[in-house]
Design a protein around this motif. Structure first.
Motif, PDB file in Angstrom:
ATOM      1  N   ARG A 182      29.089  54.537   1.042  1.00 35.98           N
ATOM      2  CA  ARG A 182      29.418  53.446   2.230  1.00 35.98           C
ATOM      3  C   ARG A 182      28.840  54.337   3.460  1.00 35.98           C
ATOM      4  O   ARG A 182      27.926  53.814   4.397  1.00 35.98           O
ATOM      5  N   LEU A 203      38.080  48.294   4.120  1.00 33.00           N
ATOM      6  CA  LEU A 203      37.535  49.551   3.554  1.00 33.00           C
ATOM      7  C   LEU A 203      38.311  50.863   3.817  1.00 33.00           C
ATOM      8  O   LEU A 203      38.704  51.733   3.071  1.00 33.00           O
ATOM      9  N   LYS A 247      44.292  57.795  -0.896  1.00 27.07           N
ATOM     10  CA  LYS A 247      44.259  59.149  -0.904  1.00 27.07           C
ATOM     11  C   LYS A 247      45.763  59.542  -0.553  1.00 27.07           C
ATOM     12  O   LYS A 247      45.982  60.512  -1.015  1.00 27.07           O
ATOM     13  N   LEU A 273      34.873  55.837  14.146  1.00 26.62           N
ATOM     14  CA  LEU A 273      34.552  54.595  13.412  1.00 26.62           C
ATOM     15  C   LEU A 273      34.719  53.321  13.987  1.00 26.62           C
ATOM     16  O   LEU A 273      33.882  52.261  13.774  1.00 26.62           O
TER      17      LEU A 273
HETATM   18  N1  URA Z   1      38.522  58.444   6.638  1.00 25.61           N
HETATM   19  C1  URA Z   1      38.447  58.096   5.204  1.00 25.61           C
HETATM   20  O1  URA Z   1      39.000  58.848   4.594  1.00 25.61           O
HETATM   21  N2  URA Z   1      38.127  56.947   4.738  1.00 25.61           N
HETATM   22  C2  URA Z   1      37.356  55.940   5.360  1.00 25.61           C
HETATM   23  O2  URA Z   1      37.104  55.317   5.128  1.00 25.61           O
HETATM   24  C3  URA Z   1      37.336  56.350   6.806  1.00 25.61           C
HETATM   25  C4  URA Z   1      37.843  57.671   7.448  1.00 25.61           C
END
Ligand code: URA
Length: 410
Positions: A167, A178, A186, A206
């Protein structure tokens, strides 16, 4: 089959669990190629995902690795995660405060990529600090001192590792579904009961709009309830850098100042305390106001900094050996006025150029370089006022004019 799945998503149709599983696990075992996965990711970016698809993909991600079993630790386990920003060293402050208040915190963090920094890179600027603990070492340290800050183990959502790297280089990082799948998978695999998500929004994040951040917040909560985990979200500004220091050693030093009670206001201070208040109120089932008071006390009575020292020692680090570059350059304003904006994205990029972050995945970081802001928003600026100090290694790694441009003075 592979091409059919890509076409289906391109046409905006919903993919089934089976199709997502076939495609993503196919990528993990090499049957689906990078270019095919890139194409599907872009179709997801453009057409989005339904809630059903998001739950399915989160499960596929979680199931790609092990789930850390934290049931050996008594009490409620809380975790936090930030979607990434410039100067974001909150974990270094929040984790010791929370732990000093007897809430176990076992946190696996990532590295920085692009203009955003990663907690693991910051911790590695402490000479000797081991960020690669094994599951056994994590469990032992958690039992001994109640706090662990380490890197993601190889078995923690390996699917995310592969997909995230792709990505990052295919313009598909800023997709709300996403990001939800990547971050929540996680956190679920890390075994916490309750999760606080810090969603950054602004130029140095982001996501650039509040609307996207709110959508992400909703999705994270929905995924949390699907997995029976309580999720709280904070949407925080990332137009301006967090705190004054950007760069790995410099950020650790700033975190230490806050833990010692020497930073009493500003956006970094306020966000750390807000995160602590959320986490502590969730873990102890008390009001946010009471949790905030407890956080402040843990700073003022020295217990939070003591916990940080304990953590660093347990993971082999030596705080007295942290170094910043001796080569510095003060950047002065060439006009007068009021400081209206400090562009986090530009300063993030400049700090990467100095060597504080990575352009390619395998780039080696220089922990000693970075930027220290000398002026805050709203400050009156004279011609010749120092705006920031650059800590550099190579004098060609930054342009004075570019640094000046990151400060809007009107
Ligand atoms: N941090 C992450 O761990 N994943 C993402 O997609 C964006 C920020």
């Amino acid at each position: 089959m592979i091409i059919d799945i890509i076409n289906k998503k391109r046409l905006g149709q919903e993919l089934s669990y089976k199709e997502l599983d076939y495609f993503f696990n196919g990528y993990l075992n090499g049957k689906v190629k990078d270019y095919q996965m890139s194409s599907l990711l872009m179709a997801i970016c453009i057409n989005g995902m339904t809630d059903e698809e998001i739950y399915a993909l989160t499960k596929i991600f979680v199931d790609s690795g092990d789930i850390l079993d934290l049931s050996f630790m008594p009490g409620v386990k809380v975790d936090k995660h930030s979607t990434g920003g410039v100067g974001d060293k909150t974990t270094l402050v929040v984790a010791p405060i929370v732990s000093a208040l007897d809430i176990p915190i076992i946190k696996m963090s990532g590295r920085g990529l692009g203009f955003t920094g990663g907690t693991i890179d910051k911790l590695e600027s402490i000479p000797g600090y081991n960020t690669s603990l094994t599951d056994e070492e994590i469990i032992k340290q958690a039992k001994d001192i109640g706090i662990v800050l380490t890197g993601q183990t190889a078995t923690l959502v390996p699917m995310d590792k592969m997909v995230y790297a792709l990505r990052d280089v295919t313009g598909t990082v800023s997709s709300v579904p996403l990001i939800a799948v990547s971050t929540m998978s996680k956190k679920i695999a890390s075994g916490a009961d309750k999760i606080v998500m810090d969603i950054k929004v602004g130029k140095g994040a982001l996501l650039h709009t509040k609307k996207e951040a709110q959508k992400l917040s909703e999705l994270m909560k929905k995924i949390g309830s699907f997995y029976n985990r309580e999720v709280e979200t904070i949407i925080s500004d990332m137009n301006n850098p967090l705190g004054t220091n950007i760069g790995n050693s410099l950020e650790v030093l700033e975190a230490i100042e806050l833990l010692k009670g020497n930073i009493k206001d500003g956006n970094f201070h306020d966000l750390c305390l807000k995160l602590c208040s959320e986490i502590i109120s969730m873990a102890k089932d008390i009001s946010k106001e009471k949790a905030l008071e407890m956080s402040k006390s843990a700073i003022m009575d020295g217990s939070a900094y003591k916990k940080f020292q304990e953590l660093v020692k347990a993971q082999g680090g030596n705080l007295s050996k942290i170094k910043v570059s001796k080569k510095t350059k003060q950047i002065r304003s060439n006009k007068k006025g009021t400081l209206e904006k400090i562009n986090a994205f530009e300063l993030g990029e400049i700090s990467v150029g100095l060597g504080a972050g990575r352009i390619e995945k395998d780039d080696v970081i220089d922990p000693k370089v970075g930027i220290v802001l000398k002026k805050s928003l709203g400050d009156k600026i004279k011609k010749g006022s120092v705006l920031c100090t650059i800590y550099y290694n190579n004098p060609d790694s930054f342009e004075i004019e570019k640094v000046r441009e990151a400060f809007s003075i009107k």
